[in-house]
Design a protein around this motif. Structure first.
Motif, PDB file in Angstrom:
ATOM      1  N   LEU A 184     -18.008  20.244 -29.809  1.00 37.84           N
ATOM      2  CA  LEU A 184     -17.498  21.617 -29.749  1.00 37.84           C
ATOM      3  C   LEU A 184     -18.234  22.420 -28.672  1.00 37.84           C
ATOM      4  CD1 LEU A 184     -15.357  23.228 -31.299  1.00 37.84           C
ATOM      5  CD2 LEU A 184     -17.183  24.153 -32.716  1.00 37.84           C
ATOM      6  N   GLU A 185     -19.531  22.218 -28.577  1.00 45.80           N
ATOM      7  CA  GLU A 185     -20.302  22.895 -27.536  1.00 45.80           C
ATOM      8  C   GLU A 185     -19.841  22.450 -26.148  1.00 45.80           C
ATOM      9  OE1 GLU A 185     -24.329  21.965 -28.493  1.00 45.80           O
ATOM     10  OE2 GLU A 185     -24.417  23.337 -30.215  1.00 45.80           O
ATOM     11  N   GLY A 186     -19.446  21.166 -26.043  1.00 49.57           N
ATOM     12  CA  GLY A 186     -18.921  20.673 -24.781  1.00 49.57           C
ATOM     13  C   GLY A 186     -17.608  21.342 -24.400  1.00 49.57           C
ATOM     14  N   VAL A 187     -16.738  21.563 -25.399  1.00 53.83           N
ATOM     15  CA  VAL A 187     -15.469  22.265 -25.163  1.00 53.83           C
ATOM     16  C   VAL A 187     -15.743  23.668 -24.635  1.00 53.83           C
ATOM     17  CG1 VAL A 187     -13.467  23.301 -26.295  1.00 53.83           C
ATOM     18  CG2 VAL A 187     -14.134  20.962 -26.858  1.00 53.83           C
ATOM     19  N   VAL A 188     -16.643  24.380 -25.289  1.00 53.23           N
ATOM     20  CA  VAL A 188     -16.970  25.751 -24.884  1.00 53.23           C
ATOM     21  C   VAL A 188     -17.532  25.776 -23.462  1.00 53.23           C
ATOM     22  CG1 VAL A 188     -18.459  27.735 -25.376  1.00 53.23           C
ATOM     23  CG2 VAL A 188     -17.336  26.527 -27.252  1.00 53.23           C
ATOM     24  N   ALA A 189     -18.401  24.809 -23.145  1.00 54.72           N
ATOM     25  CA  ALA A 189     -18.997  24.754 -21.811  1.00 54.72           C
ATOM     26  C   ALA A 189     -17.948  24.490 -20.734  1.00 54.72           C
ATOM     27  CB  ALA A 189     -20.084  23.679 -21.770  1.00 54.72           C
ATOM     28  N   GLU A 190     -17.039  23.552 -20.994  1.00 56.27           N
ATOM     29  CA  GLU A 190     -15.993  23.248 -20.012  1.00 56.27           C
ATOM     30  C   GLU A 190     -15.032  24.421 -19.849  1.00 56.27           C
ATOM     31  OE1 GLU A 190     -15.824  21.036 -17.880  1.00 56.27           O
ATOM     32  OE2 GLU A 190     -17.204  19.498 -18.575  1.00 56.27           O
ATOM     33  N   HIS A 191     -14.681  25.072 -20.952  1.00 56.08           N
ATOM     34  CA  HIS A 191     -13.830  26.261 -20.859  1.00 56.08           C
ATOM     35  C   HIS A 191     -14.478  27.325 -19.975  1.00 56.08           C
ATOM     36  CE1 HIS A 191     -11.260  25.710 -24.768  1.00 56.08           C
ATOM     37  NE2 HIS A 191     -10.901  24.893 -23.801  1.00 56.08           N
ATOM     38  N   ALA A 192     -15.773  27.524 -20.164  1.00 56.95           N
ATOM     39  CA  ALA A 192     -16.488  28.534 -19.369  1.00 56.95           C
ATOM     40  C   ALA A 192     -16.438  28.172 -17.883  1.00 56.95           C
ATOM     41  CB  ALA A 192     -17.932  28.637 -19.843  1.00 56.95           C
ATOM     42  N   GLU A 193     -16.568  26.883 -17.568  1.00 57.88           N
ATOM     43  CA  GLU A 193     -16.497  26.442 -16.171  1.00 57.88           C
ATOM     44  C   GLU A 193     -15.094  26.642 -15.597  1.00 57.88           C
ATOM     45  OE1 GLU A 193     -18.869  25.693 -14.299  1.00 57.88           O
ATOM     46  OE2 GLU A 193     -20.547  25.060 -15.557  1.00 57.88           O
ATOM     47  N   ILE A 194     -14.066  26.411 -16.429  1.00 57.51           N
ATOM     48  CA  ILE A 194     -12.683  26.607 -15.982  1.00 57.51           C
ATOM     49  C   ILE A 194     -12.440  28.077 -15.647  1.00 57.51           C
ATOM     50  CG2 ILE A 194     -10.273  26.584 -16.783  1.00 57.51           C
ATOM     51  CD1 ILE A 194     -11.085  24.009 -18.405  1.00 57.51           C
ATOM     52  N   VAL A 195     -12.897  28.966 -16.510  1.00 56.57           N
ATOM     53  CA  VAL A 195     -12.735  30.405 -16.255  1.00 56.57           C
ATOM     54  C   VAL A 195     -13.495  30.804 -14.994  1.00 56.57           C
ATOM     55  CG1 VAL A 195     -13.196  32.722 -17.128  1.00 56.57           C
ATOM     56  CG2 VAL A 195     -12.332  30.965 -18.677  1.00 56.57           C
ATOM     57  N   GLN A 196     -14.707  30.272 -14.849  1.00 56.75           N
ATOM     58  CA  GLN A 196     -15.509  30.594 -13.672  1.00 56.75           C
ATOM     59  C   GLN A 196     -14.821  30.121 -12.393  1.00 56.75           C
ATOM     60  OE1 GLN A 196     -17.917  32.509 -13.572  1.00 56.75           O
ATOM     61  NE2 GLN A 196     -19.285  32.069 -11.867  1.00 56.75           N
ATOM     62  N   ALA A 197     -14.225  28.939 -12.424  1.00 59.77           N
ATOM     63  CA  ALA A 197     -13.509  28.423 -11.254  1.00 59.77           C
ATOM     64  C   ALA A 197     -12.330  29.315 -10.893  1.00 59.77           C
ATOM     65  CB  ALA A 197     -13.047  26.993 -11.523  1.00 59.77           C
ATOM     66  N   LEU A 198     -11.632  29.821 -11.925  1.00 60.92           N
ATOM     67  CA  LEU A 198     -10.506  30.730 -11.670  1.00 60.92           C
ATOM     68  C   LEU A 198     -10.990  32.055 -11.087  1.00 60.92           C
ATOM     69  CD1 LEU A 198      -8.358  30.038 -14.866  1.00 60.92           C
ATOM     70  CD2 LEU A 198      -7.751  29.471 -12.504  1.00 60.92           C
ATOM     71  N   ARG A 199     -12.112  32.540 -11.575  1.00 55.93           N
ATOM     72  CA  ARG A 199     -12.663  33.795 -11.033  1.00 55.93           C
ATOM     73  C   ARG A 199     -13.024  33.636  -9.552  1.00 55.93           C
ATOM     74  NH1 ARG A 199     -15.199  35.028 -16.316  1.00 55.93           N
ATOM     75  NH2 ARG A 199     -14.234  36.985 -17.013  1.00 55.93           N
ATOM     76  N   LYS A 200     -13.553  32.468  -9.217  1.00 54.79           N
ATOM     77  CA  LYS A 200     -13.997  32.234  -7.845  1.00 54.79           C
ATOM     78  C   LYS A 200     -12.884  31.647  -6.976  1.00 54.79           C
ATOM     79  CE  LYS A 200     -18.894  31.422  -8.872  1.00 54.79           C
ATOM     80  NZ  LYS A 200     -20.018  30.444  -8.776  1.00 54.79           N
ATOM     81  N   THR A 201     -11.707  31.446  -7.564  1.00 57.09           N
ATOM     82  CA  THR A 201     -10.584  30.766  -6.908  1.00 57.09           C
ATOM     83  C   THR A 201     -11.054  29.467  -6.251  1.00 57.09           C
ATOM     84  OG1 THR A 201     -10.788  32.077  -4.876  1.00 57.09           O
ATOM     85  CG2 THR A 201      -9.249  32.881  -6.562  1.00 57.09           C
ATOM     86  N   ASP A 202     -11.773  28.677  -7.033  1.00 58.98           N
ATOM     87  CA  ASP A 202     -12.337  27.410  -6.579  1.00 58.98           C
ATOM     88  C   ASP A 202     -11.478  26.263  -7.133  1.00 58.98           C
ATOM     89  OD1 ASP A 202     -13.826  25.096  -6.137  1.00 58.98           O
ATOM     90  OD2 ASP A 202     -15.748  26.074  -6.521  1.00 58.98           O
ATOM     91  N   ARG A 203     -10.558  25.761  -6.300  1.00 53.58           N
ATOM     92  CA  ARG A 203      -9.616  24.729  -6.725  1.00 53.58           C
ATOM     93  C   ARG A 203     -10.337  23.446  -7.159  1.00 53.58           C
ATOM     94  NH1 ARG A 203      -4.360  23.404  -5.108  1.00 53.58           N
ATOM     95  NH2 ARG A 203      -4.469  24.949  -3.433  1.00 53.58           N
ATOM     96  N   ILE A 204     -11.324  23.007  -6.380  1.00 54.71           N
ATOM     97  CA  ILE A 204     -12.006  21.742  -6.679  1.00 54.71           C
ATOM     98  C   ILE A 204     -12.707  21.814  -8.028  1.00 54.71           C
ATOM     99  CG2 ILE A 204     -13.866  20.185  -5.964  1.00 54.71           C
ATOM    100  CD1 ILE A 204     -13.140  20.863  -3.050  1.00 54.71           C
ATOM    101  N   ALA A 205     -13.407  22.909  -8.294  1.00 58.49           N
ATOM    102  CA  ALA A 205     -14.104  23.065  -9.578  1.00 58.49           C
ATOM    103  C   ALA A 205     -13.103  23.133 -10.729  1.00 58.49           C
ATOM    104  CB  ALA A 205     -14.977  24.309  -9.562  1.00 58.49           C
TER     105      ALA A 205
END
Length: 242
Positions: A186-207
């Motif tokens: 579950l902690e892994g899910v939360v961590a990956e979700h946070a990275e997905i949101v961060q990538a969208l904020r930075k408009t980072d396609r690769i991330a």
């Protein structure tokens, strides 16, 4: 001939109503015009309109509600998708098939999201993700997981994709239960979700693609082999051995 003409008139009215639904962008819960209004609108008898309504109700497209009238519904779709979810065996192959569909949709949304998704939606995704970390049951966690991804899909602005994703909710949610009873997972899910949101904020396609791919693969290890009880479900969350 008279019976055939009546049937043709009813079929024609059904097509008129379907066209009206498309033109006005009506969706589940919206109220259709009354029998009288439709009769005038399409120069038809009220009996023809009434029979057309019966056809729509038989297919689960509309239902009558007291003091409201005919309301659009999706009872047929709900019944079919619930049946599909109930009958589907959650196997390794099924997991890969469904996650393959999600790769074709969610992982290819970046260009649409980069130009459309706003900080309000990203903040809402952050809030849902935080609630996943506090979930006390696998079922609550999987519901919130689906909500997180649904927010992202809807932000793309493609109505057909949003409706299709919603139809698959019971199936996707059932796959999302995999591993949700394990705290580390579950902690892994939360961590990956946070990275997905961060990538969208930075408009980072690769991330975005990298973390979506990792996230969609993560539950596979919790899918039990044939003949073994599903270890991913449970009344509460388990602490993993450290």
């Amino acid at each position: 001939m008279q019976g055939g003409g009546r049937a043709s008139a009813v079929d024609g009215m059904v097509q008129h109503i379907r066209g009206l639904i498309r033109e006005r962008g009506l969706t589940v819960g919206d109220v259709l015009p009354s029998e009288g209004e439709l009769a005038v609108m399409f120069d038809a008898s009220r009996n023809t309109v009434r029979e057309a309504f019966r056809t729509l109700k038989a297919y689960g497209v509309a239902e009558s509600r007291q003091k409201v009238g005919a309301v659009l519904t999706d009872q047929h779709q709900v019944a079919m998708r619930d049946l599909f979810s109930f009958a589907m065996d959650i196997s390794v192959d099924a997991f890969r098939d469904i996650q393959g569909y999600r790769r074709l949709t969610e992982m290819n949304l970046f260009d649409l999201l980069a130009g459309r998704i706003g900080e309000d939606t990203l903040a809402e995704m952050d809030a849902v993700n935080a609630r996943i970390g506090r979930a006390t049951t696998p079922e609550d966690a999987s519901d919130l997981d689906f909500q997180f991804h649904r927010l992202m899909v809807e932000a793309a602005g493609n109505r057909t994709l949003s409706e299709t994703y919603g139809m698959l909710k019971p199936v996707i949610r059932r796959l999302m239960l995999a591993g949700k009873s394990h705290r580390l997972a579950l902690e892994g899910v939360v961590a990956e979700h946070a990275e997905i949101v961060q990538a969208l904020r930075k408009t980072d396609r690769i991330a975005f693609v990298y973390h979506m791919n990792r996230h969609l693969d993560a539950g596979l290890e919790f899918i039990p082999p044939p003949g073994r009880p599903d270890a991913g479900h449970g009344a509460g969350l388990q602490e993993d051995a450290r």
